[in-house]
Design a protein around this motif. Structure first.
Motif, mmCIF file in Angstrom:
data_model
loop_
_atom_site.group_PDB
_atom_site.id
_atom_site.type_symbol
_atom_site.label_atom_id
_atom_site.label_comp_id
_atom_site.label_asym_id
_atom_site.label_seq_id
_atom_site.Cartn_x
_atom_site.Cartn_y
_atom_site.Cartn_z
ATOM 1 N N GLY A 67 -35.540 28.295 13.914
ATOM 2 C CA GLY A 67 -35.803 29.730 13.896
ATOM 3 C C GLY A 67 -34.526 30.549 13.901
ATOM 4 O O GLY A 67 -34.408 31.548 13.180
ATOM 5 N N LYS A 68 -33.554 30.101 14.684
ATOM 6 C CA LYS A 68 -32.264 30.794 14.701
ATOM 7 C C LYS A 68 -31.559 30.631 13.353
ATOM 8 O O LYS A 68 -30.891 31.559 12.868
ATOM 9 C CB LYS A 68 -31.389 30.239 15.831
ATOM 10 N N ALA A 69 -31.707 29.453 12.756
ATOM 11 C CA ALA A 69 -31.107 29.215 11.442
ATOM 12 C C ALA A 69 -31.737 30.119 10.386
ATOM 13 O O ALA A 69 -31.032 30.674 9.531
ATOM 14 C CB ALA A 69 -31.270 27.750 11.039
ATOM 15 N N LEU A 70 -33.066 30.281 10.423
ATOM 16 C CA LEU A 70 -33.750 31.132 9.445
ATOM 17 C C LEU A 70 -33.315 32.586 9.575
ATOM 18 O O LEU A 70 -33.139 33.282 8.567
ATOM 19 C CB LEU A 70 -35.257 31.009 9.620
ATOM 20 N N ALA A 71 -33.146 33.048 10.806
ATOM 21 C CA ALA A 71 -32.681 34.425 11.001
ATOM 22 C C ALA A 71 -31.296 34.605 10.381
ATOM 23 O O ALA A 71 -31.022 35.601 9.709
ATOM 24 C CB ALA A 71 -32.649 34.763 12.487
ATOM 25 N N ALA A 72 -30.426 33.608 10.586
ATOM 26 C CA ALA A 72 -29.091 33.672 9.991
ATOM 27 C C ALA A 72 -29.167 33.593 8.475
ATOM 28 O O ALA A 72 -28.432 34.283 7.767
ATOM 29 C CB ALA A 72 -28.225 32.544 10.545
ATOM 30 N N ALA A 73 -30.061 32.747 7.964
ATOM 31 C CA ALA A 73 -30.204 32.608 6.514
ATOM 32 C C ALA A 73 -30.630 33.911 5.865
ATOM 33 O O ALA A 73 -30.246 34.208 4.731
ATOM 34 C CB ALA A 73 -31.219 31.512 6.185
ATOM 35 N N ASP A 74 -31.405 34.714 6.590
ATOM 36 C CA ASP A 74 -31.861 35.999 6.075
ATOM 37 C C ASP A 74 -30.814 37.097 6.242
ATOM 38 O O ASP A 74 -31.071 38.262 5.926
ATOM 39 C CB ASP A 74 -33.147 36.424 6.790
ATOM 40 N N GLY A 75 -29.635 36.723 6.763
ATOM 41 C CA GLY A 75 -28.582 37.711 6.966
ATOM 42 C C GLY A 75 -28.798 38.588 8.178
ATOM 43 O O GLY A 75 -28.199 39.653 8.297
ATOM 44 N N ALA A 76 -29.663 38.147 9.113
ATOM 45 C CA ALA A 76 -29.940 38.906 10.337
ATOM 46 C C ALA A 76 -29.762 37.994 11.544
ATOM 47 O O ALA A 76 -30.724 37.710 12.279
ATOM 48 C CB ALA A 76 -31.352 39.485 10.302
ATOM 49 N N PRO A 77 -28.545 37.494 11.757
ATOM 50 C CA PRO A 77 -28.331 36.513 12.829
ATOM 51 C C PRO A 77 -28.614 37.087 14.212
ATOM 52 O O PRO A 77 -28.336 38.259 14.479
ATOM 53 C CB PRO A 77 -26.848 36.159 12.683
ATOM 54 N N GLN A 78 -29.203 36.256 15.065
ATOM 55 C CA GLN A 78 -29.464 36.647 16.444
ATOM 56 C C GLN A 78 -28.244 36.316 17.303
ATOM 57 O O GLN A 78 -27.470 35.426 16.979
ATOM 58 C CB GLN A 78 -30.699 35.916 16.971
ATOM 59 N N GLY A 79 -28.097 37.030 18.384
ATOM 60 C CA GLY A 79 -27.016 36.744 19.314
ATOM 61 C C GLY A 79 -27.310 35.508 20.142
ATOM 62 O O GLY A 79 -28.396 34.919 20.040
ATOM 63 N N PRO A 80 -26.360 35.093 20.968
ATOM 64 C CA PRO A 80 -26.601 33.942 21.842
ATOM 65 C C PRO A 80 -27.724 34.246 22.827
ATOM 66 O O PRO A 80 -27.949 35.402 23.201
ATOM 67 C CB PRO A 80 -25.264 33.761 22.567
ATOM 68 N N GLN A 81 -28.446 33.232 23.239
ATOM 69 C CA GLN A 81 -29.559 33.417 24.161
ATOM 70 C C GLN A 81 -29.122 34.090 25.451
ATOM 71 O O GLN A 81 -28.014 33.877 25.943
ATOM 72 C CB GLN A 81 -30.170 32.054 24.516
ATOM 73 N N GLU A 82 -30.040 34.873 26.003
ATOM 74 C CA GLU A 82 -29.849 35.412 27.344
ATOM 75 C C GLU A 82 -30.038 34.278 28.355
ATOM 76 O O GLU A 82 -30.852 33.375 28.158
ATOM 77 C CB GLU A 82 -30.868 36.518 27.624
ATOM 78 N N LEU A 83 -29.314 34.351 29.457
ATOM 79 C CA LEU A 83 -29.423 33.310 30.473
ATOM 80 C C LEU A 83 -30.845 33.205 31.010
ATOM 81 O O LEU A 83 -31.331 32.105 31.306
ATOM 82 C CB LEU A 83 -28.449 33.582 31.618
ATOM 83 N N ALA A 84 -31.544 34.332 31.109
ATOM 84 C CA ALA A 84 -32.893 34.341 31.675
ATOM 85 C C ALA A 84 -33.912 33.668 30.779
ATOM 86 O O ALA A 84 -35.043 33.404 31.212
ATOM 87 C CB ALA A 84 -33.325 35.784 31.957
ATOM 88 N N GLU A 85 -33.559 33.383 29.538
ATOM 89 C CA GLU A 85 -34.501 32.770 28.617
ATOM 90 C C GLU A 85 -34.634 31.265 28.834
ATOM 91 O O GLU A 85 -35.482 30.627 28.211
ATOM 92 C CB GLU A 85 -34.083 33.051 27.175
ATOM 93 N N ARG A 86 -33.805 30.724 29.679
ATOM 94 C CA ARG A 86 -33.884 29.294 30.004
ATOM 95 C C ARG A 86 -34.014 29.136 31.521
ATOM 96 O O ARG A 86 -33.513 29.960 32.292
ATOM 97 C CB ARG A 86 -32.632 28.562 29.524
#
Length: 271
Positions: A67-86
């Protein structure tokens, strides 16, 4: 690897049901990345992580990285995960928390634009580090992801190499074959986009023929590539040329062997 969905956030962020997630890896695998150098480098790094998780049959994490790769492939990369997400043990948070702060400082300072390869490695490495730390039992994997993050951070502010673009030559020939010119053009396009980056051109031969002759032949091959780069607008003042003859083989062979993959010129662009 975990067999259950470890964080509900994963589904919420991607907006997918578990059944839809089953196809996420395949979709990402077939994607063609667009966007800037940072987005494309992120895609490459996240797909490497997705492939690793797939091999371990950890589809939750394979789909997360996909999913992170697809966002980057679309030219809309996500930032690094928030600590609270894990769900992270305190022993890991003592390292991950300042590491994320340093990473965000670098990204907010323009690292993605100035050092795209290094920044992408750091971001993907951090997400990998978080994922493995949440699992918490594969210490070698945790260390490998942490090192990926650290290597990326170390490259921010330092020269990073793009490439190599490899041009192959006919036996005892120094002219660039017609079907290899597109490779030179691709390297020139990257060099033009990185207007301050040095361009490194290195010529090579196989082991057939005398070593001294091959040294001269490798220099001629390198010059042929330089001439095309010049014609494409890359000034000679940016180009560092080297010729190694048969001393740096891509495919190790005995003396006197005609090996097509050794008859080459490699181009790298330093940022």
């Amino acid at each position: 690897m975990l067999s259950n969905l470890k964080t509900p956030v994963l589904v919420a962020v991607l907006g997918l049901s578990l059944s839809a997630c089953a196809n996420l890896y395949d979709t990402a695998k077939q994607a063609t990345p667009t966007g800037d150098s940072y987005s494309q480098a992120l895609f490459k790094n996240y797909m490497m992580l997705a492939d690793s998780e797939r091999r371990e049959e950890d589809w939750t994490d394979a789909n997360f990285f996909s999913g992170k790769a697809l966002a980057a492939a679309d030219g809309a990369p996500q930032g690094p995960q928030e600590l609270a997400e894990r769900m992270l043990d305190e022993k890991f948070l003592t390292e991950l928390s300042p590491a994320r702060a340093s990473l965000m400082d670098a990204l907010n300072g323009g690292a993605a634009a100035s050092y795209p390869e290094a920044a992408a490695m750091a971001v993907a490495g951090f997400d990998c580090w978080m994922q493995e730390a949440e699992e918490g039992f594969q210490m070698d994997d945790i260390a490998a992801c942490k090192k990926m993050y650290e290597d990326g951070m170390a490259g921010i502010g330092k020269p990073m190499a793009m490439g190599p673009w490899t041009i192959y030559f006919g036996f005892d020939r120094s002219n660039v074959p017609m079907d290899e010119k597109a490779t030179v053009e691709a390297a020139a396009a990257s060099a033009a986009a990185m207007s301050n980056g040095a361009v490194v051109v290195s010529g090579h031969t196989d082991t057939s023929g005398p070593a001294q002759y091959n040294l001269g032949l490798s220099a001629k091959r390198a010059q042929s590539v330089v001439d095309i780069l010049n014609s494409l607008g890359i000034d000679s003042s940016r180009i560092n040329v080297s010729a190694t003859g048969e001393a740096d083989l891509a495919v190790p062979t005995a003396d006197g062997v005609r090996e097509p993959k050794n008859r080459r010129v490699e181009i790298r662009v330093l940022k």
